[in-house]
Structure formats: C-alpha cells, structure tokens
Design a protein around this motif. Sequence first.
Motif, PDB file in Angstrom:
ATOM      1  N   HIS A   1      51.771  96.439 -16.421  1.00  0.00           N
ATOM      2  CA  HIS A   1      51.942  96.842 -18.029  1.00  0.00           C
ATOM      3  C   HIS A   1      51.680  98.160 -18.078  1.00  0.00           C
ATOM      4  CE1 HIS A   1      52.452  96.041 -22.101  1.00  0.00           C
ATOM      5  NE2 HIS A   1      51.291  96.601 -22.749  1.00  0.00           N
TER       6      HIS A   1
ATOM      7  N   THR B   1      54.054 100.756 -15.883  1.00  0.00           N
ATOM      8  CA  THR B   1      55.416 100.755 -16.510  1.00  0.00           C
ATOM      9  C   THR B   1      55.465 101.487 -17.974  1.00  0.00           C
ATOM     10  OG1 THR B   1      55.415  98.551 -17.185  1.00  0.00           O
ATOM     11  CG2 THR B   1      56.289  99.108 -15.016  1.00  0.00           C
TER      12      THR B   1
ATOM     13  N   ALA C   1      55.006  99.726 -20.610  1.00  0.00           N
ATOM     14  CA  ALA C   1      55.604  98.650 -21.309  1.00  0.00           C
ATOM     15  C   ALA C   1      55.080  98.418 -22.695  1.00  0.00           C
ATOM     16  CB  ALA C   1      55.702  97.493 -20.312  1.00  0.00           C
TER      17      ALA C   1
ATOM     18  N   THR D   1      55.327  93.042 -21.742  1.00  0.00           N
ATOM     19  CA  THR D   1      55.473  92.603 -20.630  1.00  0.00           C
ATOM     20  C   THR D   1      55.580  91.031 -20.634  1.00  0.00           C
ATOM     21  OG1 THR D   1      54.487  94.516 -19.346  1.00  0.00           O
ATOM     22  CG2 THR D   1      54.487  92.652 -18.083  1.00  0.00           C
TER      23      THR D   1
ATOM     24  N   MET E   1      66.984  90.622 -15.495  1.00  0.00           N
ATOM     25  CA  MET E   1      66.210  91.988 -15.443  1.00  0.00           C
ATOM     26  C   MET E   1      66.885  92.745 -14.487  1.00  0.00           C
ATOM     27  SD  MET E   1      62.838  90.653 -13.280  1.00  0.00           S
ATOM     28  CE  MET E   1      63.190  90.110 -11.580  1.00  0.00           C
TER      29      MET E   1
ATOM     30  N   THR F   1      63.477  97.700 -11.171  1.00  0.00           N
ATOM     31  CA  THR F   1      62.728  97.968 -12.047  1.00  0.00           C
ATOM     32  C   THR F   1      61.941  96.995 -12.824  1.00  0.00           C
ATOM     33  OG1 THR F   1      63.932  98.651 -13.875  1.00  0.00           O
ATOM     34  CG2 THR F   1      63.863 100.360 -12.405  1.00  0.00           C
ATOM     35  N   TYR F   2      62.688  95.976 -12.665  1.00  0.00           N
ATOM     36  CA  TYR F   2      62.004  94.759 -13.350  1.00  0.00           C
ATOM     37  C   TYR F   2      62.260  94.793 -15.076  1.00  0.00           C
ATOM     38  CZ  TYR F   2      60.179  92.330  -9.418  1.00  0.00           C
ATOM     39  OH  TYR F   2      60.061  91.607  -7.936  1.00  0.00           O
ATOM     40  N   ARG F   3      62.814  95.837 -15.347  1.00  0.00           N
ATOM     41  CA  ARG F   3      63.178  96.041 -16.756  1.00  0.00           C
ATOM     42  C   ARG F   3      64.099  94.723 -17.334  1.00  0.00           C
ATOM     43  NH1 ARG F   3      63.967 101.143 -20.458  1.00  0.00           N
ATOM     44  NH2 ARG F   3      64.019 100.237 -22.601  1.00  0.00           N
TER      45      ARG F   3
ATOM     46  N   GLN G   1      60.858  98.783 -24.429  1.00  0.00           N
ATOM     47  CA  GLN G   1      60.621  98.602 -22.855  1.00  0.00           C
ATOM     48  C   GLN G   1      59.921  97.379 -22.592  1.00  0.00           C
ATOM     49  OE1 GLN G   1      60.229 102.477 -20.470  1.00  0.00           O
ATOM     50  NE2 GLN G   1      58.891 102.978 -22.454  1.00  0.00           N
TER      51      GLN G   1
ATOM     52  N   TYR H   1      59.580  94.436 -19.824  1.00  0.00           N
ATOM     53  CA  TYR H   1      59.307  94.439 -18.419  1.00  0.00           C
ATOM     54  C   TYR H   1      58.826  92.919 -17.981  1.00  0.00           C
ATOM     55  CZ  TYR H   1      59.970  99.329 -17.714  1.00  0.00           C
ATOM     56  OH  TYR H   1      60.737 100.768 -17.473  1.00  0.00           O
TER      57      TYR H   1
END
Length: 397
Positions: A143, A146, A148, A151, A170, A174-176, A235, A237
């Motif tokens: 978390h 990134t 974020a 998360t 996602m 990047t797992y976004r 953002q 993630y």
Amino acid sequence: MKKQKWIALLLAGGKGTRLNLLTKTLVKPAVPFGGKYRIIDFALSNCRNSGIETVGILTQYRPYELHAHLGRCNDGNYYNRYGGLTILPPYQRSDSGVEWYEGTAHAVFQNIEFIEQYNPENVLVVSGDQIYKMDYSIMLKQHLETNADCTIAVVEVPWADANRFGLMRMDPKTYRITSFEEKPKNPTSNLASMGIYIFKWPILREYLLREELKEFSNRDFGKDIIPSMLCDGLQLYAYYFNNYWKDVGTIHSYWEANLDLLTSEKNIFLQDPEWRIHTAHYDEPPLYFDTQAKMYQSIVSDGCEIYGTIEHSVLFSGVKVGKGARIKNSFILPQTIIGENVWIENAVVGSQTQIMDGVIIVSKNADAHLMVVGHNEMIDPELQEFPLTNKVVSVVS
C-alpha cells in the motif's frame, strides 16, 4: 495521543442470515469454529500477529456472547499493553435515539471520533467472519510502495460462487484496479474482494463524510465508497492473496471449512504454525474416551465424553455422545448432549442442544442439502416430523 501508523477496524455486527439457525440467536463472528475457536478469532489474531496496536471492534446484532468472548480474549493479553481492543456498538448521538449501523461504511463513519484520537496515517478495515491467516503488514508495505489511496485484498473464487462477492478487474502488471462490481448477477470476473481494505485515512474520512450527505446511499464500501473512488480516478490497488481463505457466509461453506480441518493439506492450523490463532481460555476437564467408543479422522475437544462412534467430524468442548450413537461428517457445537443410539450424518448441530435417545438426523446427500439444528433446542423422537416440518431442524440447499 501518540500518532499511530495505522489502526484496525473490525466489522463484527452482521446478522449472518445465510448461516440459518446458527445465527438466529448469535452474531456470525461469534459462531464457534474448529473445535475451540470463534470465527472472529482469525481476523483478531491476524491483527495481533501483524503488530497492530489498536483495534476497534464494531458490533451490533446480538452482541452479548461476542462481547463476553472478547472480554476473555483481552484479559491480560497483548492488547492491554498498547491501544487495546475497544468494542464500538452503536450509540445515541442526538435526541433522536440510537443510530444503528446501516452499512459497512456508515459503521465506520459513526466512529470517526474514535479513529481521530489516534490520528492514524492509514486505516485497515476487515471483516470478522472469514477463516484465513494473513500478515496485514505485508499488505501495508505494498500500500505504501504504490502510494495507493486504497488497497483491497483479493482472491480468486470459483465461478459458481462469484456472484456472492464484490468483483474487480486489474492491470496484471501493476495490480491497479480498473473496474469493480458489487455482487453482479452475471459475473465477468472471479477476482473477489475479501472485504479487507487499507485506506489513507484523510481520503477515507472525506468519502465517508461525502456519502452521508447523499439522499440515497447504501452507506456501504462495496456499493458506494469503492465505486466512487474509482469514478473519481483515485489510485486503487489489489493485494493478491493465494493462501487458504474461506468466506463462511453460508451453512455449506461453514460446514466445508470445518471439514477441511480433517485433512492435513487443508488444515489451516497446520499451515504456518508460527502464525498462531489466539482465543479465549475456557476451563474444561480432559477429554474422556470410553472403552467402547471409536473415533476416525476427527477433532474432539476438551470436556467431551464419548461412548459412541465419531467419524470424520468435529466436536466442540463439553459435548457428550451416548452409547451406540454414531456421528459422521458432522459438527457438534459446545455443550450439546447426544443420547444413546442417535444417528447424525451430514449435519451441523447447535450449542447447548439435547438430542434424545434414538433420534435420526441424516442427510444422504450433503452436496444437495445439510441437516441443521439450532442452539438450545431439544430434539425428541415424539416430535420428529423432519426434515421439512420440524421447527428446529432444517434442510439447507
């Protein structure tokens, strides 16, 4: 008060109606599991083992037994040395009376004052009704790396169960998170939210306040807060989790999770034994196993007296099983008395219940249905009209 890096809020107020008779008089996180634990012990132990110093537990539905259990858990343990465990029930905020928690986000909103006294950088929100072991500090590390705003812990679920969860897509590199749907009728993804979130506190606070101003809102993380954040381009993630996890939201999933304990490959207590699941201590005498008793691939807890046959089952503390009785593929909750020549198969029997001599509680096809007996009931042969008409025994499809 000292500023904290993070605190945890544990949501433990849901009715758990899909657990049928087991939650008729008991909130789901307080339901016994695994012979000696309560469901909430897993999330609470994860917090403790992850080094979280302050945990607020949000309770609402039938909290009495849960509060008693939490009091025993907190008696002289780790949490008393830090911020501690704080039980956070709804309370009267104005002359209009008690304001009940109307959704997961609303429950957190009502406790903004509790959160702000610790001035945390981040807030972990977890559900108190799942079976898993997770180091939340690793999730926090991602978390922070990134940067974020939020998360979300995610896990792949079977497609047949996907419509029970919040689902997302996602970016695989990047797992976004690119999209999110709460319990869609026709799932297009099986990547499910575990109901475990880490938020930057200032951002979460802003969205909680904003949600309260809306005329129409579910006041829910999955239905309102998460979609709003995505819509605003924040953002978000995913934290991918690929170890054992069971959402015990239905009687079948609860039954399966207990059944998993009977095979070493799936037994969560044998996985990462250094990551202990802590629970309250209850004084019980040693297990008594009579000479005529038999047991096969089962878990039998302290305080039990066994005179019959136990096969592929889990018996919680203080259960008594009479002569000639046979228990198979079943889970018997604490302090239940089972008479002589009773036959129980593919069933879940609630706590402090009495099954009189000669009763038969059997489902021949556990995949189709299970037999469920509630708490504090008496099942007598003269009352047997089940599986469909007896008020305390039910078939769950």
